[in-house]
Scaffold this active site. Structure first.
Site, PDB file in Angstrom:
ATOM      1  CB  CYS A 187      -0.917  -0.003   1.222  1.00 27.55           C
ATOM      2  SG  CYS A 187      -1.860   1.522   1.433  1.00 27.55           S
ATOM      3  CG  ASP A 194      -1.959  -3.858  -1.494  1.00 29.47           C
ATOM      4  OD1 ASP A 194      -2.708  -4.029  -0.520  1.00 29.47           O
ATOM      5  OD2 ASP A 194      -1.558  -2.737  -1.864  1.00 29.47           O
ATOM      6  CD  GLU A 227      -7.069   1.603  -7.561  1.00 28.93           C
ATOM      7  OE1 GLU A 227      -8.165   1.781  -7.015  1.00 28.93           O
ATOM      8  OE2 GLU A 227      -5.989   1.571  -6.927  1.00 28.93           O
TER       9      GLU A 227
END
EC number: 1.7.1.13
Length: 279
Positions: A187, A194, A227
């Site tokens: 993160c 992640d 993203e």
């Protein structure tokens, strides 16, 4: 990326937070996409023209008009052209705010989600809310394609570098789909891990599996939002391999009742949101 940008310093990530149980759309926090796209050189013109950030919201509950709790699962798709992505902890807090609020119907909840998320993202957002009976009919799937993870290679560096992609494209023009379940990043704000799987579908010069895997593994200590990682992979592959067509699709494991599944392509539509084994 400017880590001191006020849009990042204002985020609730990593901070002690009050959980609200009354509907409050102001809990949503945007992160401008340009913060990462500026560094990639793709703010004005992205190398992909199709895509979305596809979220699955597993912890959605509200009260019906009689005060009886309702539960559901929501699929959310935030268009890649939106001005902002939505920060995940704020999304979780926002969903929690539905808990003690009365809504007349599932459709009213769906409409509220679409309105609030579109405003936060400053772009198109589609929302579908499912009753549990509908969602349980969905299968658990795997990415189609050749998995490149079982290579007998030695890796001793986990610092991100796109130089692993130098000369990665060689040989004849092919169409193929490559898959890795070894994608792991951290993160941007909290450095929490992640975990994800990534699928790369392309038409172009054949990719060297070892170099591609080394590149993907180099994300292991890299700090970026989901993203942003997918857009970085797409941009790097365009730069180093110059494929005729390219799709990059990642599905990340769940955190806080949410999973995020970014999809970017220059020739394919966003697929149906079907969860994988780790989701």
């Amino acid at each position: 990326m400017n880590y001191n940008d006020k849009s990042l310093s204002a985020l609730k990530l990593g901070q002690k937070t009050e959980y609200k149980s009354e509907y409050d759309p102001t809990l949503l926090q945007p992160v401008p996409r340009k913060l990462n796209r500026d560094g990639l050189g793709i703010t004005e013109q992205q190398p992909f023209d199709r895509g979305a950030d596809v979220w699955t919201c597993y912890e959605l509950s509200w009260l019906n008009e009689n005060g009886l709790p309702q539960v559901a699962i929501a699929d959310v798709a935030i268009d890649f052209r939106s001005e902002n992505l939505i920060e995940s902890k704020s999304f979780k807090l926002y969903l929690n705010s539905f808990n003690q609020t009365k809504f007349a119907s599932l459709e009213q909840v769906e409409q509220a989600l679409a309105k609030d998320l579109s405003q936060c993202a400053s772009g198109q957002v589609s929302v579908k809310v499912y009753k549990l009976s509908a969602y349980t009919r969905q299968p658990i799937v795997d990415f189609a394609g050749e998995c490149i993870d079982e290579q007998d290679i030695q890796i001793d560096s986990y610092e991100f570098s796109n130089e692993h992609l130098a000369s990665v494209a060689e040989g004849e023009i092919v169409e193929e789909t490559l898959v890795s379940h070894l994608l792991k990043s951290n993160c941007l704000i909290t450095s929490q891990p992640d975990w994800g799987s990534v699928q790369i579908h392309y038409i172009g010069k054949k990719l060297n599996r070892e170099k591609l895997l080394r590149y993907l593994v180099s994300f292991r200590e890299h700090n970026e939002f989901h993203e942003q990682c997918v857009e970085r992979i797409f941009t790097d592959l365009i730069q180093f391999t110059q494929p005729e067509k390219l799709t990059v699709y990642a599905r990340y494991t769940r955190r806080g009742g949410l999973d995020i599944n970014p999809f970017r392509s220059n020739f394919e539509a966003v697929p149906q949101n079907l969860r994988m084994a780790r989701q």
